[in-house]
Write a protein that holds these residues in place. Sequence first.
Motif, short mmCIF file in Angstrom:
data_model
loop_
_atom_site.label_atom_id
_atom_site.label_comp_id
_atom_site.label_asym_id
_atom_site.label_seq_id
_atom_site.Cartn_x
_atom_site.Cartn_y
_atom_site.Cartn_z
N ALA A 1 0.14 9.08 -0.88
CA ALA A 1 0.68 7.76 -1.19
C ALA A 1 -0.39 6.88 -1.83
O ALA A 1 -0.12 6.13 -2.78
CB ALA A 1 1.23 7.11 0.08
N ALA A 2 -1.62 6.96 -1.32
CA ALA A 2 -2.71 6.17 -1.87
C ALA A 2 -2.99 6.55 -3.32
O ALA A 2 -3.24 5.68 -4.17
CB ALA A 2 -3.97 6.34 -1.02
N LEU A 3 -2.95 7.84 -3.60
CA LEU A 3 -3.22 8.30 -4.96
C LEU A 3 -2.19 7.78 -5.96
O LEU A 3 -2.51 7.57 -7.13
CB LEU A 3 -3.23 9.83 -5.00
CG LEU A 3 -4.50 10.55 -4.56
CD1 LEU A 3 -4.31 12.05 -4.70
CD2 LEU A 3 -5.71 10.09 -5.38
N LYS A 4 -0.97 7.59 -5.51
CA LYS A 4 0.09 7.13 -6.41
C LYS A 4 -0.13 5.70 -6.89
O LYS A 4 0.41 5.29 -7.92
CB LYS A 4 1.45 7.24 -5.71
CG LYS A 4 1.90 8.66 -5.45
CD LYS A 4 3.22 8.68 -4.68
CE LYS A 4 3.65 10.11 -4.38
NZ LYS A 4 4.90 10.14 -3.56
N ASP A 5 -0.90 4.93 -6.13
CA ASP A 5 -1.09 3.52 -6.47
C ASP A 5 -2.51 3.29 -6.95
O ASP A 5 -3.32 2.61 -6.30
CB ASP A 5 -0.79 2.65 -5.24
CG ASP A 5 -0.51 1.20 -5.63
OD1 ASP A 5 -0.77 0.83 -6.79
OD2 ASP A 5 -0.03 0.44 -4.76
N GLN A 6 -2.83 3.83 -8.11
CA GLN A 6 -4.16 3.67 -8.68
C GLN A 6 -4.47 2.22 -9.02
O GLN A 6 -5.61 1.76 -8.90
CB GLN A 6 -4.32 4.55 -9.91
CG GLN A 6 -4.38 6.03 -9.62
CD GLN A 6 -5.63 6.41 -8.84
OE1 GLN A 6 -6.75 6.16 -9.29
NE2 GLN A 6 -5.46 6.99 -7.67
N GLN A 7 -3.45 1.48 -9.45
CA GLN A 7 -3.67 0.10 -9.82
C GLN A 7 -4.12 -0.73 -8.63
O GLN A 7 -5.01 -1.58 -8.75
CB GLN A 7 -2.39 -0.51 -10.41
CG GLN A 7 -2.56 -1.93 -10.95
CD GLN A 7 -3.69 -2.05 -11.96
OE1 GLN A 7 -3.80 -1.24 -12.87
NE2 GLN A 7 -4.55 -3.04 -11.79
N TYR A 8 -3.53 -0.49 -7.47
CA TYR A 8 -3.94 -1.22 -6.27
C TYR A 8 -5.38 -0.91 -5.91
O TYR A 8 -6.17 -1.82 -5.60
CB TYR A 8 -3.02 -0.88 -5.10
CG TYR A 8 -3.36 -1.61 -3.82
CD1 TYR A 8 -2.81 -2.86 -3.54
CD2 TYR A 8 -4.27 -1.07 -2.91
CE1 TYR A 8 -3.14 -3.55 -2.38
CE2 TYR A 8 -4.60 -1.75 -1.74
CZ TYR A 8 -4.03 -2.98 -1.48
OH TYR A 8 -4.37 -3.66 -0.33
#
Length: 357
Positions: free
Chosen positions: A253-260
Amino acid sequence: MNYVLPHIDKLEPYKSGAMPKDHERAIRIHLNESPYPPSPEVLAALQHTPADILHCYPDPQCTELRQALADLYEVESSQVFCGNGSSELIGLLFRTLIGEQRRVAIPYPSFALYENVAASFQSEVIRMPTAEDFSIDIDQLLACNADAIVLVNPNAPTGLLLPASEVERLARGFDGLVVVDEAYMEFVETDESVIPLIRELPNLLVMRTFSKAYALCGGRVGYVLGNSSLISAFDKGRNSYHLNTLTQRLALAALKDQQYMKSSAAAVRQTRDAFSRQLAELGFTVFPSQTNFVLCTPPADSRLTAFEWTERLMEQEIYVRYFNADRLRDKLRISIGTNEQMDRVITQLKAILNHKE
């Protein structure tokens, strides 16, 4: 009768920072944790994780996570290994690739866990002294008589960065294994990672972690990238089911949100630079950092040792890191918190300088 192996019996355990008693009031700027929570994607994954995953064993190969990382860095999944934090990866490094009686060169000072784990596997550590300003001499490393080199870049606890061109020169010029720990690379203003080089250099391993920029240190997940033959050695040496299902899901899940992640890292950089300027204005000597912490020397005219500064701050529930080690005893390492937290730190530093409680 002593049942402990002799080399373990005399080993000093790795020492982490002290844990605050008042977790709500304390400012924890001694463990290089993220001041921000993980991505909302991570929190959603946590909330929507079905309970029935807990009675099934996790995927021992971490197949989805490996593939996601391979896609992110444009490598093959066989070139990626996931572990229970960088600490497990460091243990596997010495267990499977370095081993007993072999020599590993490590610049000093650096992340102390490498020396501790090396001793537990009876590997010989060659400390390569850094310059007075803590800079690392690549030519000195190239000339060392070692089987492996470990380079933390940016370095901890100094925060200093070597450009990718210099790390590449080391990896191409050294015959043995080169391990580059890039735990803090997401905080660097420009891309200085050497991950792309694993496609062509069979002696290069690059370690990364979800603990820092992804704010998942409590989840315990790290990963290493390298030639498939090196990665297969990690697979052979690992424990069974070493990375639990929940951790794998949260990392995905963390990897999916690179912008964050990038936004959080940018916020840390901005706070770090402002805090460094404020420290300098108070008379601290601040080493230029490309990480989520700063290393600094307190003002000489304060008449307080670095350890005493640590104690005075701790009285106010502000926790910074002190290292009772060569070349570091007169320094503090301060992790970067939120703007509000760092303002409180500056206020307290001023109070100490003015001899006020």
